[in-house]
Design a protein around this motif. Structure first.
Motif, PDB file in Angstrom:
ATOM      1  N   ARG A 261      48.609  41.631   9.424  1.00 24.14           N
ATOM      2  CA  ARG A 261      47.256  41.975   9.893  1.00 24.14           C
ATOM      3  C   ARG A 261      46.697  40.874  10.794  1.00 24.14           C
ATOM      4  N   ASN A 262      46.927  39.633  10.396  1.00 23.95           N
ATOM      5  CA  ASN A 262      46.431  38.520  11.199  1.00 23.95           C
ATOM      6  C   ASN A 262      47.081  38.523  12.581  1.00 23.95           C
ATOM      7  N   GLN A 263      48.404  38.684  12.609  1.00 26.39           N
ATOM      8  CA  GLN A 263      49.104  38.696  13.888  1.00 26.39           C
ATOM      9  C   GLN A 263      48.607  39.830  14.781  1.00 26.39           C
ATOM     10  N   LYS A 264      48.389  40.990  14.190  1.00 27.99           N
ATOM     11  CA  LYS A 264      47.904  42.133  14.969  1.00 27.99           C
ATOM     12  C   LYS A 264      46.531  41.834  15.573  1.00 27.99           C
ATOM     13  N   LEU A 265      45.649  41.198  14.803  1.00 32.11           N
ATOM     14  CA  LEU A 265      44.317  40.869  15.309  1.00 32.11           C
ATOM     15  C   LEU A 265      44.384  39.826  16.418  1.00 32.11           C
ATOM     16  N   ILE A 266      45.311  38.885  16.298  1.00 29.04           N
ATOM     17  CA  ILE A 266      45.478  37.899  17.369  1.00 29.04           C
ATOM     18  C   ILE A 266      45.911  38.599  18.653  1.00 29.04           C
ATOM     19  N   PHE A 267      46.863  39.528  18.514  1.00 27.34           N
ATOM     20  CA  PHE A 267      47.382  40.231  19.696  1.00 27.34           C
ATOM     21  C   PHE A 267      46.369  41.199  20.299  1.00 27.34           C
ATOM     22  N   THR A 268      45.615  41.890  19.450  1.00 23.98           N
ATOM     23  CA  THR A 268      44.759  42.986  19.941  1.00 23.98           C
ATOM     24  C   THR A 268      43.303  42.594  20.125  1.00 23.98           C
ATOM     25  N   LYS A 269      42.864  41.468  19.557  1.00 28.71           N
ATOM     26  CA  LYS A 269      41.454  41.087  19.651  1.00 28.71           C
ATOM     27  C   LYS A 269      41.263  39.703  20.286  1.00 28.71           C
ATOM     28  N   VAL A 270      41.935  38.706  19.717  1.00 29.34           N
ATOM     29  CA  VAL A 270      41.708  37.339  20.168  1.00 29.34           C
ATOM     30  C   VAL A 270      42.244  37.120  21.585  1.00 29.34           C
ATOM     31  N   ILE A 271      43.505  37.446  21.797  1.00 31.81           N
ATOM     32  CA  ILE A 271      44.101  37.248  23.131  1.00 31.81           C
ATOM     33  C   ILE A 271      43.352  38.068  24.182  1.00 31.81           C
ATOM     34  N   PRO A 272      43.067  39.355  23.953  1.00 28.82           N
ATOM     35  CA  PRO A 272      42.299  40.112  24.951  1.00 28.82           C
ATOM     36  C   PRO A 272      40.914  39.521  25.230  1.00 28.82           C
ATOM     37  N   ALA A 273      40.274  38.940  24.210  1.00 25.93           N
ATOM     38  CA  ALA A 273      38.958  38.324  24.427  1.00 25.93           C
ATOM     39  C   ALA A 273      39.073  37.163  25.408  1.00 25.93           C
TER      40      ALA A 273
END
Length: 617
Positions: A261-273
């Motif tokens: 879940r953490n990795q997915k959030l990094i890929f889909t939320k943090v990096i895009p931000a």
């Protein structure tokens, strides 16, 4: 400008002044001031009612603390470990908001809180409450920007900007329960919304003609690109599993699921931000916009005066500070020039450049470790040694632990040489210092750990927290005190180093000369309106290379007054020391002086001066 600065222009400084004289401090995780700034806006108007204020000053402070501590989820997490125990209702889990509207709302809340504060009779309060009254008044007044200047600064500075501080704050987000992990995930998910507001704010700055020049924006973009360059190796992924170890009841399957879940959030939320921020800043970058200081803007000089007062906590005008900095630069350069022909000292200084310093009781093997790298083992050993050594001149440190971590390679080029992460007020015994190995060389390790650790930030923060001040005081930011104390402590700590007295004097002179020079450069840029050509000439006359002077110029354009809390804070503490010695005698032990400063805690310097005179006269 007076002629003081021109006295030494013909001398070559054989001690090169380092560009990174912040030691390199950035106290990430510090709680917001009573009216949160860019990192914690979105505070509603004060919920403290006049009726509640009449009940007691204590209840007023309690309500004010609860209101501002819960300004946003990240601030609350770093302010208090157990908010329920302090009757604080956790807010919705978001990073908060950032906009001109929110900044104006924060200013209105500050004014309202100030009115309520003034409804109390200061004379009817006891001595401790009067001090809190004075500090709260100063902080609230300093938090209100001059009208119409909300767009004059940016939250995206290369050193202390949100885009550089947030990764560290997220990486150190502690997990005490599974609920903390879920809150952390919500914060990651909110990053695109928060960065979208930051981008909108930058667009407003562009439309108003207050945006940063293209070169400053390009440096922030490079920083962001380094953070997103290798998503799979992002340090928010690499360190996540280690933090889950604090939850021993998790099964292997649960741990694996959380990591996914953490990795997915990094890929889909943090990096895009961060990619959105990159795209926005590149779009807004305009080579036609010339680099300019704050005074080029309407009421820009008034805004700079506000910034200097807020950042330094000094009661002196910019002109008075300028004169004080010139005098200190003159005195420091005089020391350097006086020692420049001492061959034995030069040899010792060259040895210092190769291997650095250790504390007097350190072993040769520890010093050898520092010759290679600022590794965590040698750092921990040096911190332990300093903790013991300082007790001859400072009150005994409180019991506390400290981890020494290294900055992730993706942030090395952009963060300060070191950071002390301020812990929650109810968890002050657990501390962490980050060492940036790319910028903290072996010879700088001693001074860096003295600044960040003992007798610097860590020591001062834990000592004050252990005195159980009213929690509202832990929300007040007095950066001039914080960084001035750490700079004073760093210079004082050379007394515990394995070097001659002359080298100690020389290292302090080099340190203070650099800070004063950089601060004078800042004033020239933002208050005197000098252009890039004159600033580079000014800095090169004092030994900086053209490349180093250019780097410093753009750093100061991006973050006005960033060096002043260090230089002015140090000089104000030195002035307090002179006052103390004039009252008690030049041979008076310094333990009483240091105890007074530590027990008083962070405060503006006019308040410290008044209390010092009252205490020791």
């Amino acid at each position: 400008m007076s002629s003081l600065l021109h006295k030494f222009r013909s001398y070559f400084l054989f001690l090169a002044v380092s560009l990174c004289l912040l030691s390199g401090c950035s106290s990430a995780g510090k709680a917001p001031s009573p009216v949160p700034g860019p990192s914690a806006s979105g505070v509603p108007e004060s919920s403290v009612t006049p009726d509640a204020a009449k009940d007691s000053f204590s209840s007023f402070l309690n309500q004010l603390f609860r209101q501002y501590a819960a300004a946003d989820s990240l601030s609350l997490h770093y302010t208090i470990s157990n908010p329920e125990a302090m009757q604080i209702t956790k807010p919705p889990v978001t990073l908060g908001h950032f906009s001109v509207k929110e900044l104006k709302a924060s200013a209105a809340a500050a004014k309202k809180s100030l009115e309520l504060l003034h409804s109390f009779s200061r004379a009817s309060l006891d001595a401790s409450e009067q001090l809190t009254y004075d500090l709260l008044e100063y902080s609230l007044e300093s938090s209100v920007l001059p009208e119409g200047t909300e767009l004059y600064d940016t939250p995206l500075g290369p050193v202390t900007g949100l885009q550089s501080q947030l990764p560290i704050l997220l990486a150190e987000y502690r997990f005490s329960s599974p609920a903390d992990v879920e809150d952390y995930f919500l914060l990651l998910a909110d990053l695109p919304n928060y960065f979208s507001e930051l981008c909108a704010f930058e667009r407003e700055r562009s439309a108003a003609g207050t945006q940063s020049c293209a070169e400053v924006l390009s440096r922030i973009v490079l920083q962001c690109k380094a953070f997103v360059e290798n998503p799979e190796d992002n340090f928010l992924i690499a360190g996540f599993r280690d933090r889950l170890a604090a939850l021993p009841d998790l099964t292997a399957a649960q741990t694996a699921e959380l990591c996914i879940r953490n990795q997915k959030l990094i890929f889909t939320k943090v990096i895009p931000a961060y990619e959105l921020l990159i795209e926005t800043l590149e779009e807004l970058s305009d080579p036609a916009i010339p680099p300019k200081g704050l005074c080029a803007l309407p009421d820009g000089a008034a805004y700079y005066e506000h910034l200097v007062r807020s950042n330094t906590g000094s009661g002196r005008s910019v002109e008075e500070l300028e004169e004080m900095l010139e005098t200190a630069l003159f005195d420091s350069l005089l020391t350097i020039v006086t020692f420049s022909e001492d061959k034995a000292l030069r040899a010792e200084w060259e040895s210092y450049q190769r291997s650095g310093l250790s504390a007097l009781q350190d072993t040769t093997s520890q010093t050898g470790a520092m010759d290679k790298t600022a590794d965590t083992d040698s750092s921990a050993a040096l911190l332990s040694s300093l903790k013991e050594q300082i007790q001859a001149d400072f009150p005994s440190p409180v019991k506390s632990a400290c981890r020494v971590e290294t900055v992730h390679p993706s942030l090395e080029d952009f963060l300060s040489p070191a950071l002390y992460l301020v812990p929650p007020l109810d968890g002050y015994t657990e501390n962490v210092i980050y060492i940036n190995q790319a910028k903290c060389s072996p010879e700088e390790l001693f001074s860096t750990l003295a600044h960040e650790g003992y007798p610097g930030h860590l020591y001062q923060n834990t000592y004050f927290a252990a005195s159980a001040p009213h929690p509202v005081r832990m929300l007040l930011n007095f950066t001039g005190y914080d960084e001035g104390w750490a700079t004073y402590a760093e210079a004082f700590a050379y007394r515990y180093a394995d070097c001659s007295d002359k080298l100690r004097q020389l290292l302090v002179a080099e340190q203070i000369a650099g800070l004063c020079l950089y601060s004078l450069s800042d004033i020239r840029i933002h208050y005197r309106g000098e252009d890039m050509e004159r600033i580079l000439s000014f800095l090169q006359d004092y030994g900086l290379t053209k490349e180093g002077a250019t780097e410093l110029y753009y750093a100061q354009l991006a973050e006005p007054a960033i060096y002043l809390p260090y230089s002015v804070g140090y000089l104000e503490f030195s002035d307090l020391l002179k006052t103390y010695l004039s009252l008690k005698g030049n041979d008076a032990p310094l333990l009483a002086f240091h105890t007074f400063l530590l027990e008083t805690g962070p405060a503006p310097f006019p308040v410290l001066k008044e209390r010092l005179l009252t205490t020791f006269q």
